[in-house]
Design a protein around this motif. Structure first.
Motif, PDB file in Angstrom:
ATOM      1  N   GLN A 141      50.423 -49.434  25.015  1.00 34.13           N
ATOM      2  CA  GLN A 141      50.017 -48.236  25.728  1.00 34.13           C
ATOM      3  C   GLN A 141      49.595 -48.600  27.146  1.00 34.13           C
ATOM      4  O   GLN A 141      49.383 -49.768  27.462  1.00 34.13           O
ATOM      5  CB  GLN A 141      48.847 -47.557  25.010  1.00 34.13           C
ATOM      6  CG  GLN A 141      47.610 -48.439  24.918  1.00 34.13           C
ATOM      7  CD  GLN A 141      46.494 -47.814  24.110  1.00 34.13           C
ATOM      8  OE1 GLN A 141      46.748 -46.969  23.247  1.00 34.13           O
ATOM      9  NE2 GLN A 141      45.260 -48.201  24.378  1.00 34.13           N
ATOM     10  N   LEU A 142      49.494 -47.589  27.987  1.00 31.21           N
ATOM     11  CA  LEU A 142      49.001 -47.807  29.337  1.00 31.21           C
ATOM     12  C   LEU A 142      47.497 -48.054  29.308  1.00 31.21           C
ATOM     13  O   LEU A 142      46.800 -47.619  28.391  1.00 31.21           O
ATOM     14  CB  LEU A 142      49.322 -46.598  30.217  1.00 31.21           C
ATOM     15  CG  LEU A 142      50.800 -46.336  30.516  1.00 31.21           C
ATOM     16  CD1 LEU A 142      50.956 -45.054  31.309  1.00 31.21           C
ATOM     17  CD2 LEU A 142      51.430 -47.512  31.259  1.00 31.21           C
TER      18      LEU A 142
ATOM     19  N   ASP B 272      44.746 -44.213  36.605  1.00 38.23           N
ATOM     20  CA  ASP B 272      45.220 -42.827  36.567  1.00 38.23           C
ATOM     21  C   ASP B 272      46.702 -42.713  36.913  1.00 38.23           C
ATOM     22  O   ASP B 272      47.337 -41.711  36.588  1.00 38.23           O
ATOM     23  CB  ASP B 272      44.404 -41.961  37.538  1.00 38.23           C
ATOM     24  CG  ASP B 272      42.942 -41.864  37.133  1.00 38.23           C
ATOM     25  OD1 ASP B 272      42.664 -41.892  35.914  1.00 38.23           O
ATOM     26  OD2 ASP B 272      42.079 -41.781  38.033  1.00 38.23           O
ATOM     27  N   ASN B 273      47.233 -43.728  37.589  1.00 42.84           N
ATOM     28  CA  ASN B 273      48.614 -43.680  38.073  1.00 42.84           C
ATOM     29  C   ASN B 273      49.301 -44.973  37.659  1.00 42.84           C
ATOM     30  O   ASN B 273      48.768 -46.071  37.895  1.00 42.84           O
ATOM     31  CB  ASN B 273      48.616 -43.521  39.602  1.00 42.84           C
ATOM     32  CG  ASN B 273      49.994 -43.258  40.174  1.00 42.84           C
ATOM     33  OD1 ASN B 273      50.978 -43.884  39.781  1.00 42.84           O
ATOM     34  ND2 ASN B 273      50.070 -42.334  41.129  1.00 42.84           N
TER      35      ASN B 273
ATOM     36  N   TRP C 254      51.651 -46.501  38.946  1.00 40.93           N
ATOM     37  CA  TRP C 254      51.897 -47.365  40.105  1.00 40.93           C
ATOM     38  C   TRP C 254      50.720 -48.311  40.314  1.00 40.93           C
ATOM     39  O   TRP C 254      50.911 -49.487  40.602  1.00 40.93           O
ATOM     40  CB  TRP C 254      52.120 -46.510  41.352  1.00 40.93           C
ATOM     41  CG  TRP C 254      52.236 -47.304  42.612  1.00 40.93           C
ATOM     42  CD1 TRP C 254      51.299 -47.419  43.599  1.00 40.93           C
ATOM     43  CD2 TRP C 254      53.340 -48.108  43.029  1.00 40.93           C
ATOM     44  NE1 TRP C 254      51.752 -48.230  44.611  1.00 40.93           N
ATOM     45  CE2 TRP C 254      53.012 -48.671  44.288  1.00 40.93           C
ATOM     46  CE3 TRP C 254      54.580 -48.402  42.470  1.00 40.93           C
ATOM     47  CZ2 TRP C 254      53.871 -49.504  44.988  1.00 40.93           C
ATOM     48  CZ3 TRP C 254      55.452 -49.239  43.171  1.00 40.93           C
ATOM     49  CH2 TRP C 254      55.093 -49.788  44.410  1.00 40.93           C
ATOM     50  N   ASP C 255      49.493 -47.812  40.133  1.00 41.37           N
ATOM     51  CA  ASP C 255      48.312 -48.662  40.291  1.00 41.37           C
ATOM     52  C   ASP C 255      48.279 -49.745  39.212  1.00 41.37           C
ATOM     53  O   ASP C 255      47.874 -50.884  39.486  1.00 41.37           O
ATOM     54  CB  ASP C 255      47.043 -47.821  40.227  1.00 41.37           C
ATOM     55  CG  ASP C 255      46.958 -46.816  41.375  1.00 41.37           C
ATOM     56  OD1 ASP C 255      47.523 -47.104  42.450  1.00 41.37           O
ATOM     57  OD2 ASP C 255      46.334 -45.756  41.186  1.00 41.37           O
ATOM     58  N   GLU C 256      48.700 -49.408  37.990  1.00 41.32           N
ATOM     59  CA  GLU C 256      48.726 -50.422  36.940  1.00 41.32           C
ATOM     60  C   GLU C 256      49.794 -51.479  37.230  1.00 41.32           C
ATOM     61  O   GLU C 256      49.567 -52.674  37.023  1.00 41.32           O
ATOM     62  CB  GLU C 256      48.952 -49.802  35.562  1.00 41.32           C
ATOM     63  CG  GLU C 256      48.973 -50.853  34.468  1.00 41.32           C
ATOM     64  CD  GLU C 256      48.807 -50.312  33.067  1.00 41.32           C
ATOM     65  OE1 GLU C 256      48.906 -51.133  32.127  1.00 41.32           O
ATOM     66  OE2 GLU C 256      48.599 -49.099  32.892  1.00 41.32           O
ATOM     67  N   LEU C 257      50.953 -51.050  37.705  1.00 41.77           N
ATOM     68  CA  LEU C 257      51.988 -52.028  38.068  1.00 41.77           C
ATOM     69  C   LEU C 257      51.484 -52.964  39.157  1.00 41.77           C
ATOM     70  O   LEU C 257      51.771 -54.172  39.134  1.00 41.77           O
ATOM     71  CB  LEU C 257      53.250 -51.299  38.536  1.00 41.77           C
ATOM     72  CG  LEU C 257      54.021 -50.495  37.487  1.00 41.77           C
ATOM     73  CD1 LEU C 257      55.218 -49.800  38.135  1.00 41.77           C
ATOM     74  CD2 LEU C 257      54.488 -51.376  36.334  1.00 41.77           C
ATOM     75  N   GLN C 258      50.733 -52.443  40.108  1.00 43.92           N
ATOM     76  CA  GLN C 258      50.177 -53.272  41.173  1.00 43.92           C
ATOM     77  C   GLN C 258      49.169 -54.269  40.599  1.00 43.92           C
ATOM     78  O   GLN C 258      49.192 -55.458  40.943  1.00 43.92           O
ATOM     79  CB  GLN C 258      49.495 -52.390  42.228  1.00 43.92           C
ATOM     80  CG  GLN C 258      50.466 -51.538  43.044  1.00 43.92           C
ATOM     81  CD  GLN C 258      51.155 -52.331  44.143  1.00 43.92           C
ATOM     82  OE1 GLN C 258      51.016 -53.535  44.242  1.00 43.92           O
ATOM     83  NE2 GLN C 258      51.924 -51.649  44.974  1.00 43.92           N
ATOM     84  N   TYR C 259      48.286 -53.803  39.723  1.00 43.38           N
ATOM     85  CA  TYR C 259      47.300 -54.702  39.118  1.00 43.38           C
ATOM     86  C   TYR C 259      47.981 -55.825  38.357  1.00 43.38           C
ATOM     87  O   TYR C 259      47.555 -56.987  38.406  1.00 43.38           O
ATOM     88  CB  TYR C 259      46.377 -53.921  38.183  1.00 43.38           C
ATOM     89  CG  TYR C 259      45.611 -54.827  37.247  1.00 43.38           C
ATOM     90  CD1 TYR C 259      44.584 -55.640  37.718  1.00 43.38           C
ATOM     91  CD2 TYR C 259      45.957 -54.909  35.897  1.00 43.38           C
ATOM     92  CE1 TYR C 259      43.911 -56.513  36.862  1.00 43.38           C
ATOM     93  CE2 TYR C 259      45.290 -55.775  35.039  1.00 43.38           C
ATOM     94  CZ  TYR C 259      44.267 -56.573  35.530  1.00 43.38           C
ATOM     95  OH  TYR C 259      43.618 -57.441  34.688  1.00 43.38           O
ATOM     96  N   ARG C 260      49.041 -55.497  37.668  1.00 48.02           N
ATOM     97  CA  ARG C 260      49.714 -56.483  36.828  1.00 48.02           C
ATOM     98  C   ARG C 260      50.643 -57.400  37.625  1.00 48.02           C
ATOM     99  O   ARG C 260      51.304 -58.255  37.049  1.00 48.02           O
ATOM    100  CB  ARG C 260      50.461 -55.782  35.695  1.00 48.02           C
ATOM    101  CG  ARG C 260      49.500 -55.108  34.719  1.00 48.02           C
ATOM    102  CD  ARG C 260      50.184 -54.499  33.520  1.00 48.02           C
ATOM    103  NE  ARG C 260      49.227 -53.877  32.622  1.00 48.02           N
ATOM    104  CZ  ARG C 260      48.539 -54.507  31.661  1.00 48.02           C
ATOM    105  NH1 ARG C 260      48.708 -55.804  31.490  1.00 48.02           N
ATOM    106  NH2 ARG C 260      47.691 -53.858  30.891  1.00 48.02           N
TER     107      ARG C 260
ATOM    108  N   GLY D 168      53.167 -40.743  40.266  1.00 47.73           N
ATOM    109  CA  GLY D 168      51.990 -40.017  39.804  1.00 47.73           C
ATOM    110  C   GLY D 168      52.247 -38.536  39.602  1.00 47.73           C
ATOM    111  O   GLY D 168      51.349 -37.799  39.187  1.00 47.73           O
ATOM    112  N   GLY D 169      53.477 -38.102  39.870  1.00 51.10           N
ATOM    113  CA  GLY D 169      53.815 -36.692  39.741  1.00 51.10           C
ATOM    114  C   GLY D 169      54.634 -36.398  38.493  1.00 51.10           C
ATOM    115  O   GLY D 169      54.485 -37.046  37.457  1.00 51.10           O
ATOM    116  N   ASP D 170      55.527 -35.419  38.598  1.00 54.18           N
ATOM    117  CA  ASP D 170      56.369 -35.036  37.465  1.00 54.18           C
ATOM    118  C   ASP D 170      57.278 -36.192  37.068  1.00 54.18           C
ATOM    119  O   ASP D 170      57.610 -37.052  37.896  1.00 54.18           O
ATOM    120  CB  ASP D 170      57.210 -33.819  37.835  1.00 54.18           C
ATOM    121  CG  ASP D 170      56.362 -32.577  38.055  1.00 54.18           C
ATOM    122  OD1 ASP D 170      55.243 -32.522  37.496  1.00 54.18           O
ATOM    123  OD2 ASP D 170      56.809 -31.680  38.795  1.00 54.18           O
ATOM    124  N   PRO D 171      57.724 -36.236  35.806  1.00 55.19           N
ATOM    125  CA  PRO D 171      58.596 -37.327  35.356  1.00 55.19           C
ATOM    126  C   PRO D 171      59.867 -37.422  36.188  1.00 55.19           C
ATOM    127  O   PRO D 171      60.465 -36.398  36.559  1.00 55.19           O
ATOM    128  CB  PRO D 171      58.910 -36.943  33.903  1.00 55.19           C
ATOM    129  CG  PRO D 171      57.754 -36.103  33.474  1.00 55.19           C
ATOM    130  CD  PRO D 171      57.350 -35.328  34.695  1.00 55.19           C
TER     131      PRO D 171
END
Length: 434
Positions: free
Chosen positions: A8-9, A14-15, A17-23, A40-43
């Motif tokens: 899971q995320l 919240d976004n 993109w921020d998790e991808l940056q952290y990782r 962070g918007g619609d799929p």
């Protein structure tokens, strides 16, 4: 039994993109702010391509699949492209021309890779993965139509500046027109996937950045669309060496090529210097847990807690919890108090084959002779002393008789683990003669 973390995320972000940056999953990209807004918007629909240049995906591909899975968990729709046409050419290596595989071989490998993709990406729900094959749109296209509709948008000067192409131009071998045109084929994939599915983003390794941007540029010129690309870091060891089949050290996702035991040991043996980054890249552990493991590595590196967690999490994602538990059981049987006889044949074979000291033998070979052949003892007399002192075992059973043989001691009728003392081991393969 082991209990891997849920896939899971991290709720701390919240976004996605921020998790991808952290990782550390973004080495290079098109407009970062625009990407953050987009993700962070619609799929959206995005894609990643995998060329069937081998019968299995490998560790570098896994990095892409995990990025795709994170994006999918955020609600975005993945297209997994297995390149039935680009696989017939192969993207240019910086050093030499690729050997072309037959059409039959490539078609067979396409099916293998598609099945592997479905192990890592969900094919259910609104964000279900869709498998696509670029042979579907390249095979019907004539050369003239290809040049008129796609080739006209590419500039040779720009193509020559791509890193892999530039390296090959400087080599003695040069580069063929086929491999030079690879970036045009990959660019066409993005264009076609946009037209068919509204695809707006592509992911890939940073060494593919020239090919990724070939697609974004083609969409801009042909459709007036501002598309995006993300290039992930290359996966390297602590010395900075790339893992991959072209480097001769590939870690395969097919259990027949890299066994779950070998996969588990691969992660377990990673260096302290890179283990935290590997936890970020190859697991779904939350930031809080990763930071705990980073502290544990800094304060008590000898415990190798981070490596054990990495091995469990990554191997479970690749091969499942049951196969990972088998790998753990094999490690304990070799180096602890586990039961070698309880291991299944593939796990036992992988465990025995992983030992540094090896010998082949007949099923009735003398244990004393094998101790010397494997280097566990320096001489036969040294071996007799070791046996007399109770320091020799076969498959974790102590040997008291210096005249003992392997007869009746082989596991699965074939394998034996010789031990001198607590930690000095050798593997014996007594496969019957063909």
């Amino acid at each position: 039994m082991i209990d891997p973390a849920p896939i899971q995320l991290d709720p701390a972000f919240d976004n996605v993109w921020d998790e991808l940056q952290y990782r550390g999953s973004v080495h290079v990209s098109t407009d970062p702010e625009a990407l953050r807004t987009l993700l962070g918007g619609d799929p959206i629909t995005f894609y990643c391509g995998f060329d069937p240049t081998a019968p299995s995906l490998h560790l570098g591909n896994l990095a892409q699949l995990i990025v795709m899975r994170r994006l999918q968990l955020a609600g975005h729709r993945p297209l997994a492209l297995v390149g039935g046409s680009t696989g017939l050419i192969g993207d240019p290596k910086p050093t030499s021309e690729r050997q072309l595989n037959t059409r039959e071989t490539v078609a067979e490998w396409v099916t293998y890779l598609q099945a592997q993709v479905l192990r890592f990406l969900s094919d259910e729900g609104e964000s279900a993965v869709r498998l696509v094959n670029n042979l579907d749109w390249t095979a019907p296209l004539s050369t003239v139509d290809f040049l008129r509709e796609v080739g006209k948008h590419f500039r040779v000067g720009t193509m020559l500046r791509k890193d892999a192409v530039a390296a090959r131009m400087e080599s003695d071998e040069g580069i063929s027109y086929a491999e030079f045109s690879y970036q045009v084929l990959q660019g066409m994939d993005f264009l076609e996937l946009h037209r068919r599915y509204g695809c707006l983003m592509q992911t890939g390794g940073s060494d593919q950045w020239g090919n990724l941007t070939a697609g974004t540029e083609l969409l801009r010129k042909a459709e007036g669309v501002h598309a995006h690309a993300i290039g992930t870091p290359l996966i390297t060891d602590a010395e900075g060496r790339k893992f991959g089949k072209s480097e001769g050290n590939a870690v395969w996702l097919d259990a027949n090529l890299t066994t779950p035991y070998a996969m588990y040991q691969f992660w377990l043996n990673q260096d302290d210097a890179i283990v935290v980054q590997l936890l970020k890249s190859f697991t779904f552990l939350p930031q809080e847990r990763i930071e705990q493991l980073a502290t544990a590595t800094a304060e008590a590196p000898f415990r190798r807690e981070a490596q054990r967690v990495l091995a469990i999490e990554a191997t479970s994602f690749i091969h499942g919890a049951d196969a990972t538990q088998q790998a753990i059981d094999a490690s304990q049987a070799l180096f602890g108090s586990g039961d070698l006889a309880a291991l299944d044949l593939p796990t036992l074979a992988a465990a025995v084959g992983s030992l540094d000291k090896q010998a082949t033998a007949t099923p009735d070979a003398p244990v004393l002779q094998l101790l010397q052949e494997t280097g566990l003892v320096d001489s036969l007399s040294d071996g007799r002393r070791a046996i007399a002192q109770g320091g020799v075992s076969v498959n974790n059973e102590r040997i008291d008789d210096p005249g003992a043989t392997l007869d009746g001691r082989l596991l699965h009728g074939r394998f034996a683990v010789l031990r001198r003392g607590k930690k000095t081991l050798a593997g014996v393969d007594a496969a019957p003669a063909a």
